[in-house]
Design a protein around this motif. Structure first.
Motif, PDB file in Angstrom:
ATOM      1  N   MET A 183     -31.062 -42.477 -20.125  1.00 25.94           N
ATOM      2  CA  MET A 183     -29.737 -41.697 -19.745  1.00 25.94           C
ATOM      3  C   MET A 183     -28.783 -42.540 -19.028  1.00 25.94           C
ATOM      4  SD  MET A 183     -28.267 -40.433 -16.831  1.00 25.94           S
ATOM      5  CE  MET A 183     -29.557 -40.391 -15.616  1.00 25.94           C
ATOM      6  N   VAL A 184     -29.366 -43.423 -18.173  1.00 19.84           N
ATOM      7  CA  VAL A 184     -28.347 -44.458 -17.490  1.00 19.84           C
ATOM      8  C   VAL A 184     -27.642 -45.218 -18.540  1.00 19.84           C
ATOM      9  CG1 VAL A 184     -28.281 -46.279 -15.992  1.00 19.84           C
ATOM     10  CG2 VAL A 184     -29.591 -44.327 -15.369  1.00 19.84           C
ATOM     11  N   LEU A 237     -22.178 -34.997 -22.754  1.00 23.05           N
ATOM     12  CA  LEU A 237     -23.135 -35.759 -23.661  1.00 23.05           C
ATOM     13  C   LEU A 237     -24.480 -34.865 -23.487  1.00 23.05           C
ATOM     14  CD1 LEU A 237     -22.861 -39.194 -21.591  1.00 23.05           C
ATOM     15  CD2 LEU A 237     -21.874 -38.376 -23.865  1.00 23.05           C
ATOM     16  N   ASP A 238     -24.336 -33.939 -24.351  1.00 23.89           N
ATOM     17  CA  ASP A 238     -25.731 -33.056 -24.672  1.00 23.89           C
ATOM     18  C   ASP A 238     -27.046 -33.761 -25.139  1.00 23.89           C
ATOM     19  OD1 ASP A 238     -24.434 -30.352 -24.203  1.00 23.89           O
ATOM     20  OD2 ASP A 238     -23.385 -30.647 -25.711  1.00 23.89           O
ATOM     21  N   GLU A 239     -26.589 -34.990 -25.753  1.00 23.50           N
ATOM     22  CA  GLU A 239     -27.808 -35.886 -26.114  1.00 23.50           C
ATOM     23  C   GLU A 239     -28.728 -36.341 -25.268  1.00 23.50           C
ATOM     24  OE1 GLU A 239     -24.471 -38.827 -26.163  1.00 23.50           O
ATOM     25  OE2 GLU A 239     -24.864 -36.577 -26.534  1.00 23.50           O
ATOM     26  N   VAL A 240     -28.281 -36.564 -23.874  1.00 24.93           N
ATOM     27  CA  VAL A 240     -29.180 -36.981 -22.795  1.00 24.93           C
ATOM     28  C   VAL A 240     -30.435 -36.173 -22.323  1.00 24.93           C
ATOM     29  CG1 VAL A 240     -27.386 -38.123 -21.779  1.00 24.93           C
ATOM     30  CG2 VAL A 240     -27.816 -35.995 -20.656  1.00 24.93           C
ATOM     31  N   VAL A 273     -26.858 -39.538 -12.605  1.00 24.39           N
ATOM     32  CA  VAL A 273     -26.027 -39.837 -13.628  1.00 24.39           C
ATOM     33  C   VAL A 273     -25.095 -41.126 -13.324  1.00 24.39           C
ATOM     34  CG1 VAL A 273     -26.514 -37.395 -14.654  1.00 24.39           C
ATOM     35  CG2 VAL A 273     -24.343 -37.861 -13.256  1.00 24.39           C
ATOM     36  N   SER A 274     -24.718 -40.848 -11.825  1.00 30.94           N
ATOM     37  CA  SER A 274     -23.737 -42.030 -11.196  1.00 30.94           C
ATOM     38  C   SER A 274     -24.185 -43.301 -11.583  1.00 30.94           C
ATOM     39  CB  SER A 274     -23.376 -41.670  -9.993  1.00 30.94           C
ATOM     40  OG  SER A 274     -23.429 -40.272  -9.619  1.00 30.94           O
ATOM     41  N   GLU A 323     -22.729 -46.394 -21.538  1.00 26.44           N
ATOM     42  CA  GLU A 323     -21.923 -46.904 -22.662  1.00 26.44           C
ATOM     43  C   GLU A 323     -20.652 -45.900 -23.086  1.00 26.44           C
ATOM     44  OE1 GLU A 323     -25.050 -46.590 -25.663  1.00 26.44           O
ATOM     45  OE2 GLU A 323     -26.175 -48.296 -24.813  1.00 26.44           O
ATOM     46  N   THR A 324     -21.018 -44.883 -22.551  1.00 23.55           N
ATOM     47  CA  THR A 324     -20.117 -43.820 -22.827  1.00 23.55           C
ATOM     48  C   THR A 324     -18.790 -43.822 -21.921  1.00 23.55           C
ATOM     49  OG1 THR A 324     -21.552 -42.043 -23.476  1.00 23.55           O
ATOM     50  CG2 THR A 324     -19.272 -41.298 -22.787  1.00 23.55           C
TER      51      THR A 324
END
Length: 296
Positions: A81-82, A70-73, A105-106, A87-88
């Motif tokens: 970000m969460v 997820l480079d877009e974060v 990220v968790s 969603e992913t």
């Protein structure tokens, strides 16, 4: 063709998916966690033996394992970000291991699992030097405090309805201590008496389903020195990996993450340890799903 752990190009048909989240906004001490996912994946591709010695099997030759980065974060606000991570993870049909990035990220992964399962029927088992029970990070971040900081992960887990159990704890704020004590949260500290038996830790997990979150600073720095907030002492490699094996043998692990790897140029030890642990998790989950998990 060279055999690889990551052997599937399409997450949609994979048995397991590694979701990399290169995010480190809000890191409170050392930088570099955004490079953690790629460092772990590089070790998986080049360093980890496909033969899993505790089961005497080669899971990477019998299961499809994919990756998704997820480079877009990068640059997103913590709440965005969460949402992206949630969603992913929710879209994946396979077993997911999230690779951080900071522990923040968790929260996204936990949000996805809370939507899929009854949260009260799941225990979040946390391997970590810290309790991560702050409500926000304003006590050390006066620029852009957030309730989605890396130090707030387990507080958000509790609010989502999950049960929790923390192992390796050896640094926390007074408010975190009081929060845990008032709610009788199981906490196994290191450096205050003898290490708990693994059976004692497992007995504190009241549910069949478990989500495993591993902040590498939960391990002794001799195992994982390259991390954002290292703390002396901690779980030995032998204890931690034995705990993981028993967890997968006795419980239904629904997801996992490995976070806070911050690679440095002088050593690859932390990335290697995280990669080996990641392959262990994948191996045990996929073998158990097939009814073939047996430790020899």
């Amino acid at each position: 063709m060279v055999d690889r752990v990551i052997n599937c190009a399409d997450p949609a048909i994979a048995d397991a998916v590694l979701v990399g989240v290169p995010y480190e906004r809000g890191a409170s001490f050392g930088a570099g966690a955004a490079r953690g996912p790629q460092g772990i994946l590089a070790c998986l591709d080049r360093q980890i033996e496909l033969f899993e010695r505790h089961t005497r099997t080669e899971p990477a030759t019998r299961y499809r394992i994919a990756q998704l980065m997820l480079d877009e974060v990068d640059g997103l606000a913590p709440d965005d970000m969460v949402a992206t991570v949630a969603e992913t993870v929710a879209r994946q049909k396979a077993f997911v291991v999230v690779l951080g990035g900071t522990h923040a990220v968790s929260i996204g992964a936990l949000r996805a699992h809370a939507a899929r399962h009854r949260a009260q029927d799941v225990t979040v088992l946390q391997i970590d030097a810290h309790l991560d029970l702050r409500d926000d990070d304003s006590d050390y971040n006066d620029r852009d405090p957030s309730r989605f900081a890396h130090s707030c992960v387990m507080r958000r887990a509790c609010e989502l309805g999950f049960r929790t159990c923390s192992v390796g704890t050896r640094a926390y704020a007074r408010d975190e201590y009081q929060y845990a004590r008032e709610r009788s949260l199981p906490v196994f500290e290191w450096g205050r008496g003898a290490e708990p038996a693994i059976e004692e830790v497992l007995a504190a997990i009241a549910t069949e389903r478990v989500y495993l979150t591993v902040d590498v600073d939960g391990f002794d720095p001799a195992v994982a020195p390259a991390t954002g907030t290292p703390v002396p002492g901690g779980i030995s490699w032998a204890y931690g990996t034995s705990l993981v094996r028993e967890l997968f043998r006795t419980k239904d692990v629904i997801g996992a993450d490995i976070v806070e790897v911050a690679p440095v140029s002088t050593s690859g030890l932390t990335e290697y340890a995280a990669a080996q642990l990641c392959y262990d998790l994948l191996s045990y989950k996929l073998l158990k799903r097939e009814g073939a998990l047996s430790f020899l």
